[in-house]
Design a protein around this motif. Structure first.
Motif, PDB file in Angstrom:
ATOM      1  N   UNK A 127       0.840  -1.199   0.000  1.00 13.52           N
ATOM      2  CA  UNK A 127       0.000   0.000   0.000  1.00 13.52           C
ATOM      3  C   UNK A 127       0.873   1.245   0.000  1.00 13.52           C
ATOM      4  N   UNK A 128       0.671   2.102  -0.977  1.00  9.62           N
ATOM      5  CA  UNK A 128       1.468   3.322  -1.022  1.00  9.62           C
ATOM      6  C   UNK A 128       1.012   4.282   0.077  1.00  9.62           C
ATOM      7  N   UNK A 129       1.960   4.892   0.744  1.00  7.11           N
ATOM      8  CA  UNK A 129       1.653   5.825   1.834  1.00  7.11           C
ATOM      9  C   UNK A 129       2.064   7.225   1.403  1.00  7.11           C
ATOM     10  N   UNK A 130       1.247   7.825   0.538  1.00  2.85           N
ATOM     11  CA  UNK A 130       1.608   9.104  -0.087  1.00  2.85           C
ATOM     12  C   UNK A 130       1.829  10.211   0.932  1.00  2.85           C
ATOM     13  N   UNK A 131       0.954  10.229   1.957  1.00  7.40           N
ATOM     14  CA  UNK A 131       1.048  11.364   2.875  1.00  7.40           C
ATOM     15  C   UNK A 131       2.298  11.268   3.753  1.00  7.40           C
ATOM     16  N   UNK A 182      -3.521   7.202  10.860  1.00  3.02           N
ATOM     17  CA  UNK A 182      -4.241   8.435  10.525  1.00  3.02           C
ATOM     18  C   UNK A 182      -3.902   9.001   9.159  1.00  3.02           C
ATOM     19  N   UNK A 183      -2.743   8.643   8.624  1.00  2.05           N
ATOM     20  CA  UNK A 183      -2.369   9.192   7.319  1.00  2.05           C
ATOM     21  C   UNK A 183      -2.379   8.145   6.221  1.00  2.05           C
ATOM     22  N   UNK A 184      -2.371   6.875   6.587  1.00  2.00           N
ATOM     23  CA  UNK A 184      -2.392   5.843   5.544  1.00  2.00           C
ATOM     24  C   UNK A 184      -3.547   4.863   5.703  1.00  2.00           C
ATOM     25  N   UNK A 185      -4.259   4.912   6.856  1.00  2.00           N
ATOM     26  CA  UNK A 185      -5.368   3.982   7.062  1.00  2.00           C
ATOM     27  C   UNK A 185      -4.919   2.578   7.420  1.00  2.00           C
TER      28      UNK A 185
END
Lengths: 359, 359
Positions: free
Chosen positions: B42-46, B289-292
């Motif tokens: 899963x990409x964690x863009x934030x 909180x930023x990647x779920x």
């Protein structure tokens, strides 16, 4: 979606994989995904022996979705569309799997998530997922119906997007489970068993199966829904005011998708029946001990129900049965440890340990 | 494995998918599988924005394995081979993810599972998975080292198969994570970050990456291992007698795979560093909180470590970083709810709720 990407295991999540079968998803909507779906379909050889001769039983283990339940299928759809339509916040009235899923997808999307609850009814531990994903939890002076009503009113103001099951995007996303089962089995099952609480999931399964059958011409499965005895409005034929069961995920007295459940039952020649809490508890253990699958209590209802029915009349030879196991057992560790106890400790010596274990 | 089966999503589990790359698995061994592996990348863009410009960060979420941790990769291999060799029981000394995984795969295989533990050290709740899968738990008068020693002695009698990490089949199964990451990314990453406790996992990652690189000729990733400050023997260069950290899955003072970890670090030009419990706790929340993604505390160590390193010196532009998130947060719900609190309830009226929420 290139074939290469699929063969190399890049599962892209439901909305990308099944975009052509989700007409309400605009082409330019950017999926909010945690790569939910394509959960394992696990054969339960040891349990199927109890169902009759020459019967296959497969468990669709939805507890391996990103937040641990099938709710992620509907939530990827609902949050994607909420964001697409410009929402800055999503809201729900839920104490369990729905709030966990809403909070995770909102976090992923960069949206606020608001969870409205009746005061004093909820242990903080049950909300651990909502909290860690950063949801804002608001307690109201009132009951669950009032919480849901306020959520509905807030949705009507346009300030927030409601992601409770009154949101039709949820069921549309959930129907994808039928697509996956068809791909994984290479055919449609003859029977499908699942827990029934709010009844959105049986409605979604039936929609998905009908769409598959319309494409392939295959025969539809018989739908077998199972409720807990203390929360069995669809079995009784009327709402239940004070539903009670250890299977909290299906402790619902007024199912939102009542009509959908009845349609699935009647159109498929199926049934909706009740199982006792003790049967649920025993089936949960059996699934763990004979198939290696640990589910939350509600998820064991279809296993309990299939075993109960088979004791009355075994399934016909050649039956291919799928049971949806909706949530991960780790969501409810207290029930799992019930009845566990340890014998007194013994010396750290080979002899006593071999004696104790009979080795 | 036909291409059709893969395109239709029938993920068969590690041993079938990678059989040709697991030479210690005899051709006639029947896999004991729960369809583990092919966990989402899963990409964690934030979060990647904090690591430097033009950096990609992907989370390999191993918490979505069947028992909620990466241990299932090694356990499918170890239990398959134990059964193949005729074992009637598997045994381990473990309080956490290893015992859960061993118990599930033993249940699946129809083998006994025995878990040996030091007396009085373990809350029953931590063992809920082992119990529900039907493991037999034995407490001894002694410490963890004595428990492991007894397990080893029982293994030598031939009566049981030891599935602690001294069993080399475990690391061989775990190496498959590198194969999947290569398939999912379509390339090898430039950097790989992961938690380091007993050090079997960094050893397994490195073995898998070297095997991929030998096939494709690609450059190997820099391996970045992270320990908790209170349990950082590989950072200190000597064993730690009383390791302490909230990250229980890496609370280990004498790593079994010490040499493998040092080799991965040195051969890859990498590093093994320490992060504080507070940094771990903050990273766990940030990931949710930023990647779920909700992981157990130990799993957040690589995110904490990457953020800490980047604050010192950002990663080079073009870096493609993978972080292994080893376990599901549902395994440790108490930590998740820490610090959560509710404001006083408000009336079930639209006005007060809009005021409270600023809507």
């Amino acid at each position: 979606m290139s074939e290469l990407a699929l063969t190399t295991g890049r599962w892209p999540g439901l909305l990308v994989r099944y975009r052509d079968r989700l007409p309400s998803l605009p082409p330019d909507a950017q999926p909010v995904t945690l790569h939910e779906g394509m959960t394992p379909l696990i054969r339960a050889e040891r349990i199927e022996q109890a169902l009759g001769g020459d019967v296959e039983l497969y468990v669709k283990f939805e507890g391996l979705n990103p937040t641990g339940s099938f709710k992620d299928r509907g939530m990827t759809m609902a949050v994607t569309l909420a964001k697409y339509r410009g929402a800055k916040a999503v809201i729900c009235a839920s104490t369990g799997n729905t709030s966990a899923s809403a909070a995770a997808y909102a976090a992923r999307a960069g949206l606020r998530c608001i969870v409205v609850l009746p005061k004093g009814k909820i242990a903080l531990g049950k909300l651990s997922q909502a909290f860690i994903y950063g949801a804002e939890v608001v307690e109201i002076d009132g009951n669950f119906d009032q919480a849901l009503e306020i959520v509905r009113q807030l949705g009507e103001t346009g300030a927030v997007a409601v992601v409770n099951s009154i949101n039709p995007d949820r069921i549309e996303g959930q129907k994808t489970i039928a697509f996956e089962i068809h791909e994984q089995l290479g055919r449609l099952p003859t029977h499908h068993a699942l827990p029934v609480g709010n009844a959105g999931n049986i409605t979604a399964h039936w929609r998905g199966y009908r769409e598959v059958a319309a494409l392939t011409g295959e025969g539809l499965p018989v739908m077998l829904g199972f409720q807990a005895e203390g929360a069995a409005p669809l079995v009784l034929g009327h709402p239940v005011d004070h539903p009670e069961t250890i299977a909290t995920a299906i402790r619902i007295g007024r199912p939102a998708s009542w009509d959908g459940a009845i349609e699935a039952r009647d159109d498929s020649g199926g049934a909706i029946e009740a199982v006792s809490d003790w049967e649920i508890f025993a089936a949960q253990r059996r699934l763990a001990r004979e198939a290696g699958i640990f589910c939350e209590p509600a998820s064991a209802a279809p296993i309990a129900g299939l075993l109960k029915r088979a004791a009355r009349s075994p399934l016909p030879p050649g039956s291919v049965v799928v049971a949806t196991v909706t949530g991960n057992g780790l969501k409810d560790p207290d029930t799992a440890a019930l009845g566990a106890e340890l014998k007194p400790a013994i010396p750290a010596l080979l002899g006593p340990i071999r004696d104790r274990l009979g080795l």
